[in-house]
Design a protein around this motif. Structure first.
Motif, PDB file in Angstrom:
ATOM      1  N   GLU A 201      -5.102   1.662   0.992  1.00 39.43           N
ATOM      2  CA  GLU A 201      -3.911   0.893   0.674  1.00 39.43           C
ATOM      3  C   GLU A 201      -2.666   1.568   1.256  1.00 39.43           C
ATOM      4  OE1 GLU A 201      -3.583  -1.996  -0.983  1.00 39.43           O
ATOM      5  OE2 GLU A 201      -5.766  -2.171  -1.082  1.00 39.43           O
ATOM      6  N   LEU A 202      -1.664   0.743   1.577  1.00 40.09           N
ATOM      7  CA  LEU A 202      -0.437   1.285   2.140  1.00 40.09           C
ATOM      8  C   LEU A 202       0.238   2.264   1.175  1.00 40.09           C
ATOM      9  CD1 LEU A 202       1.158  -1.859   3.877  1.00 40.09           C
ATOM     10  CD2 LEU A 202      -0.035   0.068   4.956  1.00 40.09           C
ATOM     11  N   GLU A 203       0.170   1.969  -0.125  1.00 38.68           N
ATOM     12  CA  GLU A 203       0.774   2.878  -1.107  1.00 38.68           C
ATOM     13  C   GLU A 203       0.099   4.245  -1.093  1.00 38.68           C
ATOM     14  OE1 GLU A 203       2.134  -1.108  -2.389  1.00 38.68           O
ATOM     15  OE2 GLU A 203       0.225  -0.285  -1.667  1.00 38.68           O
ATOM     16  N   ASP A 204      -1.212   4.273  -0.853  1.00 36.63           N
ATOM     17  CA  ASP A 204      -1.923   5.558  -0.777  1.00 36.63           C
ATOM     18  C   ASP A 204      -1.432   6.368   0.420  1.00 36.63           C
ATOM     19  OD1 ASP A 204      -3.422   4.864  -3.004  1.00 36.63           O
ATOM     20  OD2 ASP A 204      -5.024   3.944  -1.795  1.00 36.63           O
ATOM     21  N   ILE A 205      -1.264   5.695   1.558  1.00 40.16           N
ATOM     22  CA  ILE A 205      -0.766   6.377   2.762  1.00 40.16           C
ATOM     23  C   ILE A 205       0.671   6.844   2.526  1.00 40.16           C
ATOM     24  CG2 ILE A 205      -0.271   6.119   5.228  1.00 40.16           C
ATOM     25  CD1 ILE A 205      -2.424   3.926   5.291  1.00 40.16           C
ATOM     26  N   LEU A 206       1.453   6.011   1.853  1.00 38.91           N
ATOM     27  CA  LEU A 206       2.839   6.360   1.549  1.00 38.91           C
ATOM     28  C   LEU A 206       2.908   7.648   0.733  1.00 38.91           C
ATOM     29  CD1 LEU A 206       5.888   5.480   1.529  1.00 38.91           C
ATOM     30  CD2 LEU A 206       5.393   4.337  -0.651  1.00 38.91           C
ATOM     31  N   TYR A 207       2.054   7.754  -0.277  1.00 39.45           N
ATOM     32  CA  TYR A 207       2.081   8.941  -1.123  1.00 39.45           C
ATOM     33  C   TYR A 207       1.508  10.157  -0.400  1.00 39.45           C
ATOM     34  CZ  TYR A 207       1.478  12.084  -5.037  1.00 39.45           C
ATOM     35  OH  TYR A 207       1.538  13.193  -5.858  1.00 39.45           O
ATOM     36  N   ARG A 208       0.423   9.955   0.335  1.00 39.66           N
ATOM     37  CA  ARG A 208      -0.242  11.082   1.000  1.00 39.66           C
ATOM     38  C   ARG A 208       0.682  11.739   2.032  1.00 39.66           C
ATOM     39  NH1 ARG A 208      -5.904  10.555   4.267  1.00 39.66           N
ATOM     40  NH2 ARG A 208      -6.713  10.459   2.128  1.00 39.66           N
ATOM     41  N   HIS A 209       1.379  10.935   2.826  1.00 39.08           N
ATOM     42  CA  HIS A 209       2.167  11.488   3.934  1.00 39.08           C
ATOM     43  C   HIS A 209       3.654  11.670   3.613  1.00 39.08           C
ATOM     44  CE1 HIS A 209      -1.055  11.457   6.932  1.00 39.08           C
ATOM     45  NE2 HIS A 209      -1.428  10.299   6.419  1.00 39.08           N
ATOM     46  N   PHE A 210       4.164  10.912   2.635  1.00 34.72           N
ATOM     47  CA  PHE A 210       5.605  10.965   2.385  1.00 34.72           C
ATOM     48  C   PHE A 210       5.970  11.333   0.949  1.00 34.72           C
ATOM     49  CE2 PHE A 210       4.713   8.008   5.838  1.00 34.72           C
ATOM     50  CZ  PHE A 210       5.521   8.520   6.846  1.00 34.72           C
ATOM     51  N   GLY A 211       4.984  11.330   0.066  1.00 31.14           N
ATOM     52  CA  GLY A 211       5.230  11.751  -1.309  1.00 31.14           C
ATOM     53  C   GLY A 211       5.892  10.726  -2.197  1.00 31.14           C
ATOM     54  N   TYR A 212       5.992   9.471  -1.742  1.00 28.45           N
ATOM     55  CA  TYR A 212       6.600   8.408  -2.542  1.00 28.45           C
ATOM     56  C   TYR A 212       5.515   7.552  -3.191  1.00 28.45           C
ATOM     57  CZ  TYR A 212      10.675   9.578   0.333  1.00 28.45           C
ATOM     58  OH  TYR A 212      11.685  10.239   0.972  1.00 28.45           O
ATOM     59  N   HIS A 213       5.822   7.041  -4.379  1.00 33.73           N
ATOM     60  CA  HIS A 213       4.869   6.181  -5.081  1.00 33.73           C
ATOM     61  C   HIS A 213       5.090   4.702  -4.774  1.00 33.73           C
ATOM     62  CE1 HIS A 213       2.909   9.267  -7.534  1.00 33.73           C
ATOM     63  NE2 HIS A 213       4.107   9.817  -7.683  1.00 33.73           N
TER      64      HIS A 213
END
Length: 483
Positions: free
Chosen positions: A2-14
């Protein structure tokens, strides 16, 4: 994933900010996108995150060296090592190394001029490009026709059925500019995401003066009594130097910034401003793009901007943290005439067209015009582009049209100076949008109380100066307080 997973993994945002997910979803399915997101809304994430989805390289065409360097530095700080900026900061050896290993980079930043260099373009053709990004895409329309014509050639390099999707990013654009972006980038039915240009935390003020000297005196007093950090825009390098010197004389941590300074000096000044050791920058419009400083509290225009789009871009550098900020436009009778002269100064004339034709008739390289000092570098670059694109009479017509449009743009800017209606409403309407609500302390026309927006400056923050200056500062503050 999911895009949210990539967002958190690489950028630290939820979670995404408004517009980011909508834009990214279209990009990852291969669609061209035009996205207008206000400054501070996270435009860069719209291409950085897809870089971790695609199995390829993201190419970012960027207008300014400082903007590229800032983005590269930020990405490296966040752990992305496969990023490079191809620009004039590189030595010959560094550039050759980067070109030889271009396929190993995940993100490549480049200027339009560098992109069109034969060696660079040929190497890029060997790279698996997954996305082409044109950052600050309004430059295609605002700069391409009369300042940097290489912007108009970008779309010619990326075409055909197998080309990567194109993402055009900007903070502001009129319907005409949107049309130019889509046309010159040869975009295929792009998805549009248009966020409101209105920034409710930026409050709009204006002041009118009888003399230029009164403007500068007012700036000095205002800066002495109110909190920064701030940017003061003027249209002259000399004025930028003079105003910054006067601020320094009264103990303000200030510096000038313009294209006449060495690149390394501009970088140093910009970094000092970002870090807070300089509180006020007095600049030409060479300053601003890519300056990631969230707490700019004030933007003051000493000179009338040449068009509303530039004005909106420049005041948009205030209040990126979402807190209240102030934009003040200063005007003196006749400022519009100076603005029109500057706006049209670098446009080629009929005389230049005749010279160009004459050199071509004699089988001589028209570049001799520039070498002989018969035309400025910018004017020649524009003239040379159009003379190789259109018949001579069409070039004449086009340049006359540009001149008229530039003068009309100054007249449109004068509406902000003269309107008795809401200044915010005039701005938003210019971009084809509707104002939904007006904030408290909206603008000079609706009513504005500056002390409710900007805190008074603390005396202990003023640099140590002779007693006469301390007395001057205190008298200004006391006088203003008693009014």
């Amino acid at each position: 994933m999911e895009l949210e997973d990539i967002l958190y993994r690489h950028f630290g945002y939820h979670s995404f900010r408004p517009g980011q997910k909508e834009v990214i979803e279209q990009i990852v399915v291969g669609r061209d996108v035009i996205a207008l997101l206000p400054t501070g809304m996270g435009k860069s994430l719209c291409y950085q995150l897809p870089g971790y989805v695609f199995n390829g390289t993201v190419l970012i065409v960027s207008p300014l060296l400082s903007l590229m360097q800032d983005q590269v530095t930020q990405m490296k700080q966040f752990g992305e090592k496969r990023v490079v900026a191809l620009n004039s900061f590189l030595t010959f050896q560094q550039k050759q190394y980067a070109l030889n290993y271009l396929h190993q980079y995940r993100f490549i930043f480049i200027s339009p001029e560098m992109l069109l260099q034969k060696q660079v373009y040929e190497r890029l053709n060997e790279v698996n490009l997954s996305l082409v990004v044109v950052d600050e895409a309004h430059c295609i329309s605002q700069w391409g026709f009369d300042f940097r014509p290489d912007y108009l050639r970008i779309g010619e390099l990326f075409h055909g059925v197998n080309r990567p999707p194109i993402l055009a990013l900007s903070a502001t654009a009129t319907n005409k500019v949107l049309g130019d972006i889509q046309n010159y980038l040869k975009m295929d039915e792009p998805f549009h995401y248009i966020h409101s240009v209105d920034r409710k935390n930026i409050h709009l003020s204006r002041r009118q003066f009888q003399r230029q000297e009164d403007k500068v005196d007012w700036i000095i007093e205002h800066v002495l009594e109110t909190e920064g950090p701030g940017i003061i825009y003027t249209q002259s390098r000399t004025k930028a130097e003079n105003i910054s010197n006067r601020l320094i004389q009264v103990g303000v941590q200030a510096a000038s910034y313009h294209a006449g300074k060495e690149s390394v000096d501009r970088q140093f000044i910009q970094q000092q401003f970002i870090e807070g050791s300089i509180q006020w920058i007095v600049a030409t419009n060479a300053f601003g793009m890519g300056v990631h400083k969230s707490d700019v509290r004030q933007v003051i225009h000493h000179s009338l901007p040449s068009n509303i789009a530039n004005y909106m871009q420049e005041i948009g550098r205030a209040g990126r943290d979402g807190k209240d900020s102030l934009a003040i436009l200063l005007y003196e009778d006749g400022d519009e005439n100076f603005a029109k002269m500057l706006a049209t100064d670098d446009l080629p004339t009929d005389h230049h067209i005749a010279l160009y034709e004459n050199y071509r008739f004699k089988n001589e390289n028209p570049f001799i015009m520039f070498q002989n000092g018969e035309i400025s570098e910018t004017a020649f670059r524009v003239l040379d582009y159009w003379m190789n694109e259109q018949p001579t009479d069409e070039v004449q017509r086009l340049l006359h049209k540009m001149r008229i449009e530039k003068m009309q743009a100054v007249d449109e800017m004068m509406e902000i100076v003269q309107t008795k209606d809401c200044m915010r409403n005039v701005l938003v309407h210019y971009f084809g949008q509707q104002l939904t609500e007006r904030p408290n302390n909206c603008c000079e026309c609706c009513g504005i109380i500056v002390k409710e927006i900007i805190e008074p400056r603390k005396l202990h923050e003023i640099s140590t100066k002779p007693d006469s200056w301390k007395d001057r500062i205190q008298s200004i503050l006391i006088g203003r307080k008693n009014k």
